[in-house]
Design a protein around this motif. Structure first.
Motif, mmCIF file in Angstrom:
data_model
loop_
_atom_site.group_PDB
_atom_site.id
_atom_site.type_symbol
_atom_site.label_atom_id
_atom_site.label_comp_id
_atom_site.label_asym_id
_atom_site.label_seq_id
_atom_site.Cartn_x
_atom_site.Cartn_y
_atom_site.Cartn_z
ATOM 1 N N ASP A 1 19.341 -8.179 1.287
ATOM 2 C CA ASP A 1 18.784 -9.350 1.958
ATOM 3 C C ASP A 1 19.689 -9.779 3.106
ATOM 4 O O ASP A 1 20.918 -9.854 2.953
ATOM 5 C CB ASP A 1 18.641 -10.521 0.970
ATOM 6 N N ASN A 2 19.088 -10.054 4.251
ATOM 7 C CA ASN A 2 19.812 -10.636 5.388
ATOM 8 C C ASN A 2 21.015 -9.791 5.824
ATOM 9 O O ASN A 2 22.060 -10.329 6.179
ATOM 10 C CB ASN A 2 20.300 -12.054 5.049
ATOM 11 N N HIS B 1 21.984 -10.718 9.323
ATOM 12 C CA HIS B 1 22.547 -12.072 9.362
ATOM 13 C C HIS B 1 23.978 -12.077 8.835
ATOM 14 O O HIS B 1 24.827 -12.830 9.344
ATOM 15 C CB HIS B 1 21.687 -13.015 8.534
ATOM 16 N N ARG B 2 24.267 -11.270 7.830
ATOM 17 C CA ARG B 2 25.630 -11.216 7.289
ATOM 18 C C ARG B 2 26.620 -10.732 8.354
ATOM 19 O O ARG B 2 27.737 -11.227 8.461
ATOM 20 C CB ARG B 2 25.665 -10.287 6.070
#
Length: 518
Positions: free
Chosen positions: A147-148, A151-152
């Motif tokens: 997930d993401n 974004h990380r």
């Protein structure tokens, strides 16, 4: 009595002589036999009889250049040890790494076991076991089950930019970009791997003295790679207390402890070796993906460590080197910035990071990244493969069964026949058809650059994550800051024993016009 003494002395002399002759024969016959196997392949004289040339190159801290010099002097296949050659021929390397290649990994890899009694994806020599483990991890590395993922990476890039803008820039203070680049990769990879940011950037420090201890131990690791029998000695109970342990408060052992604790938390008190069921609300990071695909507790600990160590070092080196070439090459930097400013990304707010999809649409940025990896390949270990039992012949050179054939990164990426007569120059335009590059030559260069990450069953699973980081970090650093190298004549301290140790890379930053931190 004197006669007895004389007889005893004579007997002792005969025994000592016999032992001396036996020892000489024990050493001499195998040495001559080994020398004769590869006598037709040129190389440094001592390499035919011992590994001293290879050991000296390793201890010099310039191993990548020693390999390059050997291929330059002796040809594209050069002998560097009694049973080992190095090659700068990309076609031979593609032949070795082909999907159905009969070549196998050599014992060189065994020194990369973090636990001397436990393999990881790199050290597994059994092809079938390696393929099975790799299949369990592919989805996690691809990002499909994380997930993401993007974004990380973004939030850690912003942490680096904010550190520079708030701590160093206002005080006109120099910072060691060599350290900061690796703080970023360590934090980003820990975030991706198991959803926990180590905090190197937040503390602006070498957490747990990890980098310091790894740099101290890297030479010892490199020596054990030259002499793989050392691994067996170190793995014995006699040396157990000298090895890093998950109980350690500092260094590599502390990272081992974090990995162990993180994996244990996913089992939630379950004492089994493999999770029977992954909860619906389980974290969707790489570790979660690995466990969902059947990795055991021990395998998960080893692979999390591998991600952090292998991925952070090489990507950090790529960031440092390309940043150095950009900061000291106004023409290239000016063109890169012009490309960025001609798009909608020029006026993005401070806390917005370019998307990977948008970055891939920027041709000059792609050329800069490729050229950075070419001119300063961050992974220079020879990673030798074993010639199959049938032997092999390449370009008229016979390679006997069991010979180790290693990769010379500096030689591969500086071949004039592949890269042109200006192969020693940082020139991203060589990749651009719109700048006059021959499409067939660009295709050949792309295929050659792929060797950096391996091919087929040996391709680096972390390649996608590394490219995502590289596509973002140069955009976000150079659109925000003017970065000045303090000592252009000696920009950093750099040692190479197969991987690079780089520090003392001092820079100063100033905000570019129109850029405002938030």
């Amino acid at each position: 009595m004197a006669v007895v003494d004389l007889a005893t002395t004579h007997y002792q002399t005969l025994v000592a002589g016999a032992l001396a002759v036996s020892l000489v024969l024990f050493w001499f016959i195998p040495t001559v036999r080994q020398y004769l196997r590869l006598r037709h392949i040129p190389g440094p004289f001592s390499s035919g009889f011992s590994k001293l040339w290879l050991l000296r190159g390793t201890l010099s801290g310039q191993l990548h250049l020693k390999f390059y010099e050997a291929n330059q002097k002796y040809g594209s296949i050069a002998r560097i040890a009694p049973n080992e050659v190095i090659t700068s021929d990309p076609k031979l390397l593609r032949h070795i790494l082909a999907v159905r290649s009969p070549y196998q990994r050599s014992d060189w890899y065994l020194a990369l076991r973090f636990n001397p009694h436990r393999d990881n994806l790199i050290t597994l020599l059994d092809d079938d076991e390696h393929t099975k483990l790799r299949a369990k991890m592919a989805a996690g590395y691809s990002g499909r089950e994380v997930d993401n993922l993007e974004h990380r990476i973004d939030r850690n890039i912003l942490a680096l930019a904010n550190l520079i803008a708030t701590k160093y820039m206002p005080a006109n203070k120099a910072f060691d970009f060599g350290r900061k680049a690796q703080y970023f990769t360590l934090d980003a990879l820990s975030d991706i791997a198991f959803g926990r940011i180590f905090g190197f950037l937040a503390s602006d420090s070498d957490m747990y003295a990890y980098l310091e201890t790894m740099e101290q131990q890297l030479t010892a690791i490199a020596v054990s790679i030259v002499y793989p029998w050392i691994v067996s000695v170190v793995a014995s109970p006699l040396f157990a207390r000298l090895l890093p342990s998950h109980h350690d408060a500092l260094g590599f052992g502390r990272i081992m402890g974090i990995a162990r604790d993180t994996v244990a938390a996913r089992f939630q008190g379950d004492s089994t070796d493999k999770l029977k069921h992954v909860a619906d609300d389980a974290p969707r990071d790489m570790l979660g993906s690995f466990l969902a695909h059947g990795l055991t507790r021990d395998e998960a600990e080893s692979e999390v460590l591998l991600q952090i160590i292998a991925g952070s070092d090489t990507t950090a080196t790529a960031i440092r080197a390309t940043a150095l070439y950009l900061a000291t090459n106004p023409r290239v930097l000016s063109r890169l910035r012009a490309e960025l400013e001609s798009t909608a990304h020029a006026n993005r707010p401070w806390d917005e990071v370019i998307s990977y999809a948008d970055a891939l649409k920027l041709p000059y940025l792609q050329a800069v990244i490729k050229e950075g990896l070419r001119i300063f390949p961050p992974a220079t270990s020879p990673v030798p493969k074993l010639v199959p039992p049938s032997g092999d012949t390449w370009d008229g050179v016979y390679l006997p069964p069991g010979t180790k054939v290693g990769y010379c990164a500096w030689g591969v990426f500086r071949r004039p026949d592949v890269w042109g007569d200006d192969a020693d120059e940082f020139r991203p335009e060589r990749w651009l058809v719109e700048d006059g590059a021959d499409p067939a030559k660009v295709k050949e260069m792309d295929a050659t650059l792929d060797l950096h990450f391996g091919l087929g069953r040996w391709q680096c699973l972390g390649k996608g994550v590394a490219f995502m980081e590289l596509n973002k970090i140069f955009v976000e650093l150079f659109r925000r800051f003017d970065l000045a190298v303090l000592n252009p004549d000696k920009p950093w301290e750099s040692r190479n024993t197969g991987l690079f140790i780089q520090s003392e890379f001092w820079m100063k930053a100033t905000l570019r016009e129109g850029i405002k931190p938030t």
